[in-house]
Design an enzyme around this catalytic site. Structure first.
Site, PDB file in Angstrom:
ATOM      1  CE  LYS A  22      -1.788   1.651   3.938  1.00 58.97           C
ATOM      2  NZ  LYS A  22      -1.581   3.092   4.167  1.00 58.97           N
ATOM      3  CG  ASN A  23       2.527   2.665   3.586  1.00 60.61           C
ATOM      4  OD1 ASN A  23       1.380   3.109   3.479  1.00 60.61           O
ATOM      5  ND2 ASN A  23       3.035   2.272   4.741  1.00 60.61           N
ATOM      6  NE  ARG A  99      -1.017  12.306   7.140  1.00 65.50           N
ATOM      7  CZ  ARG A  99      -0.670  13.552   7.352  1.00 65.50           C
ATOM      8  NH1 ARG A  99      -1.484  14.376   7.938  1.00 65.50           N
ATOM      9  NH2 ARG A  99       0.525  13.992   6.985  1.00 65.50           N
ATOM     10  CB  CYS A 123      -4.395  11.738  10.902  1.00 65.87           C
ATOM     11  SG  CYS A 123      -3.162  10.593  11.363  1.00 65.87           S
ATOM     12  NE  ARG A 128       0.669  10.564   9.882  1.00 66.91           N
ATOM     13  CZ  ARG A 128       0.307   9.441   9.277  1.00 66.91           C
ATOM     14  NH1 ARG A 128      -0.855   8.895   9.510  1.00 66.91           N
ATOM     15  NH2 ARG A 128       1.110   8.858   8.422  1.00 66.91           N
ATOM     16  N   PRO A 129       2.363  16.903  10.725  1.00 67.51           N
ATOM     17  CG  PRO A 129       4.282  17.951  11.537  1.00 67.51           C
ATOM     18  CD  PRO A 129       3.367  16.787  11.787  1.00 67.51           C
ATOM     19  CB  ILE A 130       2.581  18.742   5.192  1.00 69.96           C
ATOM     20  CG1 ILE A 130       1.795  20.062   5.191  1.00 69.96           C
ATOM     21  CG2 ILE A 130       1.649  17.548   5.254  1.00 69.96           C
ATOM     22  CD1 ILE A 130       1.171  20.362   3.836  1.00 69.96           C
ATOM     23  CG  ASP A 131       7.066  21.039   9.318  1.00 68.45           C
ATOM     24  OD1 ASP A 131       6.503  19.928   9.356  1.00 68.45           O
ATOM     25  OD2 ASP A 131       8.049  21.312  10.024  1.00 68.45           O
ATOM     26  CG  LEU A 132       9.915  18.171   7.853  1.00 69.49           C
ATOM     27  CD1 LEU A 132      10.365  16.818   8.384  1.00 69.49           C
ATOM     28  CD2 LEU A 132      10.994  19.224   8.103  1.00 69.49           C
ATOM     29  CG  ASP A 313       3.136   1.752   9.092  1.00 67.20           C
ATOM     30  OD1 ASP A 313       2.593   2.558   9.855  1.00 67.20           O
ATOM     31  OD2 ASP A 313       3.217   1.926   7.861  1.00 67.20           O
ATOM     32  NE  ARG A 405      -6.881   4.345   5.443  1.00 67.53           N
ATOM     33  CZ  ARG A 405      -5.939   4.551   6.359  1.00 67.53           C
ATOM     34  NH1 ARG A 405      -6.223   4.500   7.625  1.00 67.53           N
ATOM     35  NH2 ARG A 405      -4.713   4.833   6.012  1.00 67.53           N
TER      36      ARG A 405
HETATM   37  C1  UD1 Z   1       5.258   7.482   8.414  1.00 66.05           C
HETATM   38  C2  UD1 Z   1       6.336   6.462   8.667  1.00 66.05           C
HETATM   39  C3  UD1 Z   1       6.201   5.394   7.632  1.00 66.05           C
HETATM   40  C4  UD1 Z   1       4.787   4.830   7.709  1.00 66.05           C
HETATM   41  C5  UD1 Z   1       3.713   5.914   7.592  1.00 66.05           C
HETATM   42  C6  UD1 Z   1       2.308   5.408   7.834  1.00 66.05           C
HETATM   43  C7  UD1 Z   1       8.646   6.731   9.404  1.00 66.05           C
HETATM   44  C8  UD1 Z   1       9.874   7.543   9.335  1.00 66.05           C
HETATM   45  N1  UD1 Z   1       7.629   7.111   8.628  1.00 66.05           N
HETATM   46  O1  UD1 Z   1       5.417   8.012   7.120  1.00 66.05           O
HETATM   47  O2  UD1 Z   1       7.142   4.384   7.867  1.00 66.05           O
HETATM   48  O3  UD1 Z   1       4.579   3.893   6.696  1.00 66.05           O
HETATM   49  O4  UD1 Z   1       3.979   6.903   8.547  1.00 66.05           O
HETATM   50  O5  UD1 Z   1       2.123   5.000   9.145  1.00 66.05           O
HETATM   51  O6  UD1 Z   1       8.587   5.752  10.113  1.00 66.05           O
HETATM   52  N2  UD1 Z   1       7.152  15.151  10.187  1.00 66.05           N
HETATM   53  C9  UD1 Z   1       7.208  16.514  10.376  1.00 66.05           C
HETATM   54  N3  UD1 Z   1       6.944  17.344   9.313  1.00 66.05           N
HETATM   55  C10 UD1 Z   1       6.639  16.866   8.076  1.00 66.05           C
HETATM   56  C11 UD1 Z   1       6.588  15.456   7.895  1.00 66.05           C
HETATM   57  C12 UD1 Z   1       6.855  14.652   8.975  1.00 66.05           C
HETATM   58  O7  UD1 Z   1       7.493  16.986  11.471  1.00 66.05           O
HETATM   59  O8  UD1 Z   1       6.438  17.662   7.150  1.00 66.05           O
HETATM   60  C13 UD1 Z   1       7.430  14.235  11.319  1.00 66.05           C
HETATM   61  C14 UD1 Z   1       6.207  13.386  11.670  1.00 66.05           C
HETATM   62  O9  UD1 Z   1       5.350  14.009  12.575  1.00 66.05           O
HETATM   63  C15 UD1 Z   1       6.867  12.147  12.237  1.00 66.05           C
HETATM   64  C16 UD1 Z   1       8.160  12.017  11.435  1.00 66.05           C
HETATM   65  O10 UD1 Z   1       8.409  13.316  10.896  1.00 66.05           O
HETATM   66  O11 UD1 Z   1       7.188  12.321  13.580  1.00 66.05           O
HETATM   67  C17 UD1 Z   1       8.098  11.001  10.298  1.00 66.05           C
HETATM   68  O12 UD1 Z   1       6.965  11.290   9.489  1.00 66.05           O
HETATM   69  P1  UD1 Z   1       6.856  10.857   7.970  1.00 66.05           P
HETATM   70  O13 UD1 Z   1       7.871   9.820   7.662  1.00 66.05           O
HETATM   71  O14 UD1 Z   1       6.818  12.042   7.114  1.00 66.05           O
HETATM   72  O15 UD1 Z   1       5.409  10.276   7.948  1.00 66.05           O
HETATM   73  P2  UD1 Z   1       4.823   9.426   6.800  1.00 66.05           P
HETATM   74  O16 UD1 Z   1       5.353   9.818   5.480  1.00 66.05           O
HETATM   75  O17 UD1 Z   1       3.356   9.462   7.037  1.00 66.05           O
END
Ligand code: UD1
Length: 427
Positions: A22-23, A99, A123, A128-132, A313, A405
């Site tokens: 899925k991912n 998401r 969520c 789960r921010p998207i700043d990065l 996960d 899902r």
């Molecule tokens: C994450 C998991 C991924 C898993 C998915 C669904 C990790 C590193 N990532 O991916 O393995 O399949 O969830 O459960 O294990 N963050 C920020 N700002 C951002 C993006 C992320 O601060 O813009 C933080 C998140 O809050 C979190 C960390 O970075 O603490 C990792 O997040 P990220 O890998 O981006 O999340 P997913 O891509 O959803």
């Protein structure tokens, strides 16, 4: 709403086909936006999230056709054709349901010079921010505006120049967005401290098959040499290492023995190590992985971490297994701040788990008992199914839509292994 009824105590035995990941699929699908030629993805799992993503792509004017879906087949083949994109906007009604919609931001920006995506919002498993995602795209030359709940990204001169970005924390999604945006940038992009999950490798391999030039695949330092255009491709989605690990836990908690067909042991070493530490036999076998549990389970101490660490996960599913281990296990969740929603539900099934902040102590118990339970996210729901398989009596897991899902035909797969499970529509 459907629920699943599990009459526990059956020893799982047999061979199980592991589905496409899925991912991985959710980051391969948006790559169709990067070319006006057809992209064909094989081994796509049949999941609600994939259907939702298809719908989102249709919204942009991308045509999608599905083949190879005879009843009873696992997996599908989808061809996506983005000859002309009619709208660069991902609306709130679609994004809020999934998401992963944020993953269209990078490729849409690259193709159209602009993209507008609704902010996904919070969520169930944390903020789960998207700043990065946004900072990485800015580093590649995008201008970002946030208005009225939407993020708008613009490439000022019609295309991105490319650039350098060092991630302060490892982010799977942000690395994916940056990779897709960089593939057709005018210049070179370097990404440091990038995620190197197998799903990222799958994305890099697809982009390379479409004509992208990427160095450092599988490492945390990626260099992308932008090319003027990408072409179509046919590509097979990797196997789902989380689904495989989940069924390994399900088999192990019942003292069972299964062959996980198509699972790739090299992509799930941390999970394999955790299972072995718990006393489960896990060995590669032609075409898959063999899992067998015949003795008592042992307690394990570990923390989740970005790949190659133990995946967040898999935390809930391993915790369910450790409920039956001898001694106290200590699990620490380092990725998401609110990912223990399965704990009170497991405790209702007779488990003895205490949480403090990001740490959970799992005191093994000799027996779990069936109960009516529900969970608020995908992997948490699976942990309840795993516990139910070993519990005495009947369990009912509600809110099956979470499992739909992410687990292709869960009840059919469990039935293949001899579990006593039944899906029923709630009255
Ligand atoms: C994450 C998991 C991924 C898993 C998915 C669904 C990790 C590193 N990532 O991916 O393995 O399949 O969830 O459960 O294990 N963050 C920020 N700002 C951002 C993006 C992320 O601060 O813009 C933080 C998140 O809050 C979190 C960390 O970075 O603490 C990792 O997040 P990220 O890998 O981006 O999340 P997913 O891509 O959803």
């Amino acid at each position: 709403m459907d629920k699943i009824i599990i009459r526990g105590g059956k020893r799982l035995k047999g061979a199980l086909p592991v589905s496409g990941a899925k991912n991985a699929a959710l980051t391969l699908l948006p790559c169709a936006l990067l070319t006006d030629e057809p992209l064909t993805l094989r081994n796509l799992p049949r999941l609600a999230d994939i259907d939702a993503f298809q719908h989102l792509m249709n919204q942009f004017g991308v045509s999608t056709t599905i083949a190879g879906s005879r009843p009873g087949d696992f997996g599908r083949v989808m061809t996506l054709e983005a000859t002309r994109i009619t709208s660069p906007v991902a609306p709130y009604e679609l994004v809020r349901k999934m998401r992963a919609s944020i993953l269209v931001l990078g490729p849409m920006l690259a193709r159209m010079g602009e993209a507008t995506v609704s902010l996904p919002g919070g969520c169930a498993i944390g903020n789960r921010p998207i700043d990065l995602h946004l900072k990485a795209l800015e580093a590649l030359g995008a201008v970002i505006e946030l208005t009225a709940g939407y993020v708008r990204a613009i490439a000022p001169d019609g295309g991105l120049p490319g650039g350098r970005y060092s991630f302060p924390v490892v982010s799977v999604g942000a690395t994916e967005n940056a990779l897709m945006a960089a593939a057709t940038a005018r210049g070179r992009t370097t990404l440091h401290n990038a995620a190197r999950e197998p799903e990222i490798v799958d994305l890099c391999n697809l982009l390379a098959a479409m004509g992208a030039v990427i160095e450092g695949i599988g490492t945390s330092d990626l260099t992308i040499h932008g090319v003027p255009r990408l072409h179509g491709a046919t590509y097979r989605v990797m196997s789902d290492r989380i689904e495989a690990g989940s069924y390994a836990c399900a088999a192990a908690i019942t003292g069972g023995e299964v062959l996980l067909k198509n699972a790739v042991i090299e992509e799930m070493e941390a999970t394999v190590q955790a299972l072995r530490d718990a006393g489960v036999h896990v060995e590669p076998q032609a075409g898959g992985i063999h899992v067998a549990a015949d003795g008592p389970l042992r307690a394990v101490t570990l923390a989740t971490a970005p790949y190659p660490g133990f995946p967040t996960d898999m935390q809930a599913q391993l915790m369910a297994l450790l409920c039956r281990a001898e001694g106290a296990s200590v699990l620490t969740e380092t990725i998401f701040e609110n990912r223990y929603m399965h704990v009170p539900e497991l405790n209702r099934m007779g488990a003895h788990i205490e949480t403090r902040g990001r740490t959970a102590v799992v005191h093994g118990v000799p027996q779990l008992t069936g109960a009516e339970v529900m969970a608020t996210d995908l992997r948490a729901s699976m942990s309840l199914v795993i516990a139910g398989l070993a519990a005495e009596g009947e369990s009912q897991v509600h809110r099956l839509y979470h499992l739909d899902r992410g687990y292709e035909r869960l009840e059919e797969k469990l039935a293949l292994l001899g579990a006593d499970v039944e899906r029923v529509g709630a009255d």
